[in-house]
Design a protein around this motif. Sequence first.
Motif, PDB file in Angstrom:
ATOM      1  N   VAL A 328      31.098  36.937  37.648  1.00  0.00           N
ATOM      2  CA  VAL A 328      31.717  37.557  38.633  1.00  0.00           C
ATOM      3  C   VAL A 328      32.908  36.467  38.901  1.00  0.00           C
ATOM      4  CG1 VAL A 328      31.646  37.539  40.882  1.00  0.00           C
ATOM      5  CG2 VAL A 328      29.895  38.934  39.571  1.00  0.00           C
ATOM      6  N   LYS A 329      32.055  34.742  38.801  1.00  0.00           N
ATOM      7  CA  LYS A 329      33.393  33.973  39.613  1.00  0.00           C
ATOM      8  C   LYS A 329      34.203  33.862  38.941  1.00  0.00           C
ATOM      9  CE  LYS A 329      29.315  31.356  41.487  1.00  0.00           C
ATOM     10  NZ  LYS A 329      28.776  30.153  40.711  1.00  0.00           N
ATOM     11  N   ARG A 330      34.294  34.397  37.354  1.00  0.00           N
ATOM     12  CA  ARG A 330      35.672  33.906  36.733  1.00  0.00           C
ATOM     13  C   ARG A 330      36.957  34.777  36.921  1.00  0.00           C
ATOM     14  NH1 ARG A 330      31.601  33.385  32.673  1.00  0.00           N
ATOM     15  NH2 ARG A 330      31.958  35.181  31.790  1.00  0.00           N
ATOM     16  N   ASN A 331      35.521  36.131  37.541  1.00  0.00           N
ATOM     17  CA  ASN A 331      36.924  38.000  37.922  1.00  0.00           C
ATOM     18  C   ASN A 331      37.708  37.020  39.235  1.00  0.00           C
ATOM     19  OD1 ASN A 331      37.122  39.510  34.759  1.00  0.00           O
ATOM     20  ND2 ASN A 331      34.920  38.392  35.478  1.00  0.00           N
ATOM     21  N   LEU A 332      36.920  35.841  40.052  1.00  0.00           N
ATOM     22  CA  LEU A 332      37.711  35.860  41.858  1.00  0.00           C
ATOM     23  C   LEU A 332      38.327  35.121  41.285  1.00  0.00           C
ATOM     24  CD1 LEU A 332      34.203  36.977  43.237  1.00  0.00           C
ATOM     25  CD2 LEU A 332      35.823  38.132  43.263  1.00  0.00           C
ATOM     26  N   GLN A 333      38.389  34.444  40.230  1.00  0.00           N
ATOM     27  CA  GLN A 333      39.493  33.116  40.382  1.00  0.00           C
ATOM     28  C   GLN A 333      41.213  33.886  41.279  1.00  0.00           C
ATOM     29  OE1 GLN A 333      39.631  31.039  36.715  1.00  0.00           O
ATOM     30  NE2 GLN A 333      37.430  30.659  36.287  1.00  0.00           N
ATOM     31  N   GLY A 334      41.243  32.336  41.470  1.00  0.00           N
ATOM     32  CA  GLY A 334      42.561  32.895  42.577  1.00  0.00           C
ATOM     33  C   GLY A 334      42.125  33.776  43.603  1.00  0.00           C
ATOM     34  N   TRP A 335      41.367  34.042  44.196  1.00  0.00           N
ATOM     35  CA  TRP A 335      41.072  34.724  45.036  1.00  0.00           C
ATOM     36  C   TRP A 335      40.008  33.716  46.335  1.00  0.00           C
ATOM     37  CZ3 TRP A 335      39.721  40.685  43.694  1.00  0.00           C
ATOM     38  CH2 TRP A 335      40.497  41.833  43.676  1.00  0.00           C
ATOM     39  N   ASP A 336      40.212  32.694  45.866  1.00  0.00           N
ATOM     40  CA  ASP A 336      39.567  31.916  46.932  1.00  0.00           C
ATOM     41  C   ASP A 336      39.935  31.555  47.809  1.00  0.00           C
ATOM     42  OD1 ASP A 336      38.909  29.806  44.161  1.00  0.00           O
ATOM     43  OD2 ASP A 336      37.838  31.588  44.144  1.00  0.00           O
TER      44      ASP A 336
END
Length: 336
Positions: A328-336
């Motif tokens: 999930v963290k990998r696929n959330l990258q850029g949405w931080d």
Amino acid sequence: MPYFHTEPALPYDKQNKTAVLLLNLGTPDAPTTAAVKPYLRDFLSDKRVVELPSWLWQPVLRGLVLTLRPKKSAHGYEKIWFKEGSPLAVYTERQAAALAARLPDVIVRHAMTYGNPSVADVMADFKAQGVGRLLVVPLYPQYAASSTGAALDKVFQNLLKQRNQMSVRTVSRFYDDAGYIAAMKQHIETYWAQHGRGDKLMLSFHGIPQKSHDDGDPYPDECRHTARLLADALGLAEQDYIVSFQSRFGRAKWVEPSTQDLLDKLPAQGVNKLDVFCPGFTADCLETLEEIALTGREQFHAAGGKAYSYIPCLNDNAAWLSALADLVKRNLQGWD
């Protein structure tokens, strides 16, 4: 009734929270015929699941199938039902809670393609909380149109009704994810250390009709890819494991080999001790606990097998939950 949903009374710049939606197939609300019937009606009415014209399939479904199958399915659910509810519902909720604990800055919920909690209800709740960015993760490692595709359809159908649409990302498959493979390896080795090891490991995946594969569904190929990676991780030679497909439904030809056929044949081929694991299911459910763990054991013993071990799904295994969080963290990258 308006075509689009009414948006929440939130300023536009307050609709920017990030959420993760875990999706699973679904389950009836109770192990009763009355509860199973509407669940099966919704499930088997989905054209992703049964690709037949409505004029041909619906009379069969509403006549023969929904007259006979709910009672049989309810009996199966009765045998596996937990005190807290359906195993699939219990484990999926635990997975969502564990993921939420690992991602404190993200809203995490789960929903079911059929049944409760519904995708529509959870998406409405996301809207009310000001979610503007959504990562959708169907909990099926291998993509199939009838599972992952059907789950994502529910999300996309909801988006069609949103006046102010969320930004959406999806994880359509993770059959070769290193964390997922490593979690299964650790889980199986731990089971073997505690319970001993059989003559052969059967990796049983849910099946799909052969025509679906012929028409381009990659599911069986992804299943076999997962099996190879897992076997390599476990140090298994080709003769040490076998890949099979379970849960055939209807008269059409399904992908092979069949789990049920093999359970009848393996004892005669010298396999007296069999271990079975279901890599395509991230949470135990009717198809694993009743079909494989209970009925499969009876079938194998009736065919002459001596020892049969069902290795539970990953469920709330800590290594799996950490792997899911990393995915999930990998696929959330850029949405931080």
